[in-house]
Design a protein around this motif. Structure first.
Motif, PDB file in Angstrom:
ATOM      1  N   CYS A  22       0.839  -1.202   0.000  1.00 60.14           N
ATOM      2  CA  CYS A  22       0.000   0.000   0.000  1.00 60.14           C
ATOM      3  C   CYS A  22       0.875   1.254   0.000  1.00 60.14           C
ATOM      4  O   CYS A  22       1.703   1.435   0.902  1.00 60.14           O
ATOM      5  CB  CYS A  22      -0.917   0.006   1.223  1.00 60.14           C
ATOM      6  SG  CYS A  22      -1.876   1.514   1.381  1.00 60.14           S
ATOM      7  N   CYS A  25      -0.075   3.488   3.377  1.00 60.28           N
ATOM      8  CA  CYS A  25       0.256   3.118   4.772  1.00 60.28           C
ATOM      9  C   CYS A  25       1.352   2.056   4.851  1.00 60.28           C
ATOM     10  O   CYS A  25       1.705   1.613   5.945  1.00 60.28           O
ATOM     11  CB  CYS A  25      -0.991   2.666   5.523  1.00 60.28           C
ATOM     12  SG  CYS A  25      -1.485   0.959   5.202  1.00 60.28           S
ATOM     13  N   ALA A  27       1.252  -1.024   4.287  1.00 61.40           N
ATOM     14  CA  ALA A  27       0.823  -2.388   4.634  1.00 61.40           C
ATOM     15  C   ALA A  27       1.070  -3.308   3.438  1.00 61.40           C
ATOM     16  O   ALA A  27       1.049  -2.874   2.285  1.00 61.40           O
ATOM     17  CB  ALA A  27      -0.654  -2.391   5.004  1.00 61.40           C
ATOM     18  N   CYS A  36      -6.504  -1.461   0.064  1.00 63.49           N
ATOM     19  CA  CYS A  36      -5.678  -1.908   1.180  1.00 63.49           C
ATOM     20  C   CYS A  36      -6.581  -2.351   2.315  1.00 63.49           C
ATOM     21  O   CYS A  36      -7.493  -1.634   2.720  1.00 63.49           O
ATOM     22  CB  CYS A  36      -4.780  -0.759   1.640  1.00 63.49           C
ATOM     23  SG  CYS A  36      -3.959  -1.085   3.223  1.00 63.49           S
ATOM     24  N   CYS A  39      -5.939   0.264   5.497  1.00 68.18           N
ATOM     25  CA  CYS A  39      -6.357   1.678   5.479  1.00 68.18           C
ATOM     26  C   CYS A  39      -7.415   1.980   4.419  1.00 68.18           C
ATOM     27  O   CYS A  39      -7.954   3.082   4.387  1.00 68.18           O
ATOM     28  CB  CYS A  39      -5.155   2.601   5.286  1.00 68.18           C
ATOM     29  SG  CYS A  39      -4.552   2.694   3.581  1.00 68.18           S
TER      30      CYS A  39
HETATM   31 ZN   LIG Z   1      -2.966   1.014   3.440  1.00 68.22          ZN
END
Ligand SMILES: [Zn+2]
Lengths: 120, 402
Positions: A22, A25, A27, A36, A39
């Protein structure tokens, strides 16, 4: 198959394990989606795992569910925790144990390139 | 734990509205079933009707008094509107009806919903019914379709994983983290077979030993054939009512759910699958603790399913469920009789009705109508269903009004 997962399988054909990152963020996610999971961000980039990990779970399958896999039985199915922190299902070499350090290879079965992990 | 798992805290306050403990108006006033096994020539509808007849007869209720209908899905009758197909076939005109799909947890989820419907005053008499000819009416294509739904279509099914393989993966990890052996698993298969031997309607009644289980055909290590439930034809029905039956009140005193994942590769921890959260939520609502429970109806699609559920719910410490079995606690005369009908492992598994049989048996034990299987005087039962790969969890607390 959804178009996101298709990108993963194209990666397997090219000898790569691909996952999403992502941009918002940072991730990571293995089961590809348009967003994602953490987020909700829509800007996801594909990355390639370096291919090593640790066996989390495994089973030697004696009774295959389809004709296509009956020819291969018995075969080992594993859940591997990649070093990137992602868990994936794959095939494994015979004789693996939980906790073994493994490295991804690929083999073609039923016209598809499938990841298979062996001891590293 | 992988980076993709964003763990949800184990905080039960998230899982139910913080209602004060109160007496919910919801009773299981009738139960009915068919024998499980092979019923050639029957269909989902004919089997469901037989179980419904038996439940209504048990409750002493006329068909016309049923005003709510909940049906479990049937893989051999995947209709868009199963509940109204059944209503027309059976001769019901309910004011509330639909089918529900939650895998093996469907039966407990339907009982929970029926309870909400009668407690809220929406209905007075809800018929909860499921059944199918899963053994004699299932084509191979349908079996594959069912499999495809359980595994992740893009990330699991392409590897040739089977339903037993998903559970086997879970078993391998659980047995790595806790001291559980294949013999421990076998003990549960043997116990279920012993219990089924006392039920005339059970699919599998021939006694088995631990050695038989260990020597049975390999399916997906560590699971062998006798660690797996059979596929059966059959049906079960429950009548959930706002008022107790004269002289008999078996109340659905609490209910709870938890759903943390769908696919085995998305399980964050084999120590927190959702069972404990659901059970605690149900017990909190009923105002009881584990010490008050004196009968257990626990989902047992595989031996490992039963063992993990018992340990996660806290009925036995981690790695200690087989020892508790060995002490005799789960026998009909023990402290916590478990699946006295024989469970999915031996009474049989015909889909949704397989999980409903645990509820029917618990109601009969509390109502003291279990006949030769009656496990003394029981007052408070915990029933737990799970769907998927220990994915969806629904717990019920049943109490006998004293
Ligand atoms: Zn994210």
């Amino acid at each position: 198959m959804n178009k996101h997962a298709a990108h993963f399988w194209e990666g397997c054909a090219a000898g790569e394990l691909r996952y999403q990152h992502c941009a918002a963020c940072a991730a990571l996610q293995f089961h590809a989606r348009a967003f994602c999971l953490r987020c909700g961000g829509a800007k996801l980039e594909w990355r390639t795992a370096q291919g090593s990990g640790t066996v989390y779970a495994l089973s030697s399958v004696a009774r295959a569910p389809t004709d296509e896999f009956r020819a291969l039985a018995p075969y080992v199915i594993v859940l591997v925790d990649l070093d990137e922190g992602l868990r994936m299902m794959a095939h494994g070499a015979p004789g693996l144990c939980i906790g073994d350090r493994v490295r991804a290879g690929f083999f073609v079965h039923g016209g598809r390139s499938l990841p298979r992990f062996d001891k590293s | 734990m992988g980076a993709q798992f964003y763990a949800i805290p184990d905080d039960t306050s998230r899982f139910h509205v913080d209602l004060p403990v109160r007496t919910l108006m919801a009773y299981i006033t009738g139960v009915g079933d068919t024998a499980f096994g092979r019923h050639a020539g029957e269909t989902a509808l004919t089997l469901m009707a037989q179980a419904a007849n038996a439940a209504l007869a048990d409750a002493g209720l006329a068909r016309a008094e049923v005003d709510g209908l909940l049906c479990g899905y049937a893989t051999t009758l995947p209709h868009l509107m199963l509940s109204t197909v059944f209503a027309e076939y059976y001769g019901l005109q309910p004011v509330y009806a639909h089918a529900l799909q939650l895998g093996g947890a469907t039966g407990c989820a339907m009982a929970m919903l029926a309870r909400e419907l009668v407690d809220a005053g929406r209905c007075r008499e809800v018929l909860v019914v499921a059944g199918e000819n899963r053994l004699s009416g299932q084509t191979r294509d349908a079996a594959i379709q069912t499999l495809a739904q359980v595994g992740h279509p893009d990330y699991e099914v392409p590897y040739g994983a089977s339903v037993p393989a998903y559970y086997a993966l879970l078993a391998s990890r659980y047995m790595h983290e806790y001291p559980v052996s294949e013999t421990d698993l076998a003990e549960f298969a043997v116990l279920m077979r012993r219990h089924a031997g006392a039920h005339p309607g059970a699919h599998l009644k021939e006694p088995i030993s631990v050695a038989d289980v260990l020597a049975s055909k390999k399916i997906a290590a560590p699971l062998k054939l006798l660690d797996c439930c059979p596929i059966s034809d059959g049906a079960v029905a429950l009548l959930v009512s706002r008022e107790p039956r004269a002289g008999l009140g078996v109340r659905i005193a609490g209910a709870g759910q938890a759903h943390l994942h769908q696919h085995v590769s998305s399980i964050a921890s084999v120590s927190d699958l959702g069972a404990r959260r659901a059970a605690r939520s149900a017990m909190d609502e009923a105002g009881v603790g584990l010490g008050d429970i004196d009968y257990l109806g626990i989902y047992d699609s595989f031996s490992i399913t039963l063992l993990i559920l018992l340990e996660e719910i806290g009925i036995a410490a981690r790695g200690a469920a087989a020892a508790r079995l060995g002490s005799g606690d789960f026998a009909p005369a023990g402290r916590l009789p478990l699946n006295t009908h024989g469970g999915l492992l031996s009474y049989g598994h015909c889909g949704v009705a397989g999980g409903m049989a645990h509820i029917a048996e618990a109601q009969r034990q509390l109502a003291r109508k279990a006949g030769a299987r009656q496990a003394g005087e029981r007052h408070c039962a915990l029933v737990h269903g799970d769907g998927g790969v220990l994915s969806s969890h629904v717990s019920l607390v049943l109490r006998r009004d004293e």
